[in-house]
Enzyme design. Structure first.
Site, PDB file in Angstrom:
ATOM      1  N   TYR A  17      39.799  40.319  43.356  1.00  0.00           N
ATOM      2  CA  TYR A  17      40.059  38.873  43.346  1.00  0.00           C
ATOM      3  C   TYR A  17      41.294  38.558  42.509  1.00  0.00           C
ATOM      4  O   TYR A  17      42.166  37.787  42.924  1.00  0.00           O
ATOM      5  CB  TYR A  17      38.836  38.149  42.790  1.00  0.00           C
ATOM      6  CG  TYR A  17      39.017  36.665  42.575  1.00  0.00           C
ATOM      7  CD1 TYR A  17      38.898  35.762  43.627  1.00  0.00           C
ATOM      8  CD2 TYR A  17      39.299  36.153  41.301  1.00  0.00           C
ATOM      9  CE1 TYR A  17      39.048  34.400  43.425  1.00  0.00           C
ATOM     10  CE2 TYR A  17      39.455  34.797  41.095  1.00  0.00           C
ATOM     11  CZ  TYR A  17      39.333  33.919  42.159  1.00  0.00           C
ATOM     12  OH  TYR A  17      39.490  32.572  41.956  1.00  0.00           O
ATOM     13  N   SER A  27      44.474  31.416  39.831  1.00  0.00           N
ATOM     14  CA  SER A  27      43.445  31.654  38.822  1.00  0.00           C
ATOM     15  C   SER A  27      44.078  32.294  37.603  1.00  0.00           C
ATOM     16  O   SER A  27      45.049  33.061  37.727  1.00  0.00           O
ATOM     17  CB  SER A  27      42.359  32.586  39.373  1.00  0.00           C
ATOM     18  OG  SER A  27      41.453  32.967  38.339  1.00  0.00           O
TER      19      SER A  27
END
Length: 250
Positions: free
Chosen positions: A159, A145
């Site tokens: 995350y 990501s």
């Protein structure tokens, strides 16, 4: 690409995973669509692939659980044949909040799926594909990501940290397996229109933040899928330990 090319996609029932499964099948891969809970979504992807003449199976497994990961890969062996490609797409996030509000249980859940799960799947793939173990080589693509670069402050630092670990794994494993016929790369999606944002409590998040993207829009899962498929393909045969940011210039 022949049907002898076998691809396993973790978290393949929705979003980027589903888009990758469908595109891979169009390119001739036999596809194993892994899911944790949503059997209906995974079976829908499989049905769509089969109706188009492709080969696919849906396989349940929680990648955070070692025994289930081992069983997942064994089932792919039995149903589709020798694995030649892996996409580590399974990942979770939880409700947006600052670090000061997090508890250890949440952190452990995030890391168990996003980091431990990715490591375990890479391990099982390497055991099958490495020429050191009698395999014929292959390719691994980890779905990271852009949060690994930005840190996702005020929303998902846990995350983001997990995806930073995925980036480090990608670099190290690429070097570890480079002489054994396995390439390891990653894509780093930015703001992509998927259901994952609802998991964080803000289904419309992409529309809220797209103004911060140089291209002034969110991305589609299919745009990420095409980058993944390039990294799996022979067109990227001299590419390992590399990253493609699919983030509109962010």
């Amino acid at each position: 690409m022949s049907l002898a090319s076998v691809l396993l996609i973790t978290g393949g029932g929705r979003g980027i995973g589903a888009a990758t499964a469908l595109e891979a099948a169009r390119r001739g891969y036999a596809v194993a669509v892994n899911y944790r809970r949503n059997a209906a979504a995974a079976e829908q992807v499989v049905t769509e692939i089969r109706l188009a003449g492709g080969q696919a199976v849906a396989v349940a497994a929680d990648v955070a659980v070692e025994a289930e990961v081992v069983a997942l890969f064994e089932q792919v062996d039995r149903t589709l044949g020798p694995l030649t490609a892996l996409v580590n797409n399974a990942g979770i996030l939880e409700t947006q909040m600052r670090l000061e509000s997090l508890d250890a249980a949440r952190i452990q859940r995030i890391l168990a799926t996003n980091v431990t799960g990715t490591l375990l799947c890479c391990r099982e793939a390497a055991r099958r594909m490495s020429t050191r173990h009698g395999g014929k080589g292959g390719a691994i693509v980890n779905v990271s990501s852009v949060a690994a670069r930005t840190g996702s402050p005020g929303e998902y630092v846990d995350y983001a940290a997990s995806k930073g670990a995925v980036d480090t794994l990608t670099m190290g494993l690429a070097q570890e397996l480079a002489g054994e016929g396995i390439r390891v790369n990653a894509v780093r999606p930015g703001f992509i229109y998927t259901d994952m944002h609802a998991d964080g409590g803000e289904p419309g998040r992409v529309d809220r933040v797209k103004a911060f993207v140089p291209m002034q829009r969110g991305g589609q899962p299919e745009e990420v899928a095409r980058a993944i498929l390039w990294l799996l393909s022979d067109e990227s045969s001299y590419t390992t330990g590399s990253f493609i940011d699919v983030a509109g210039g962010r």
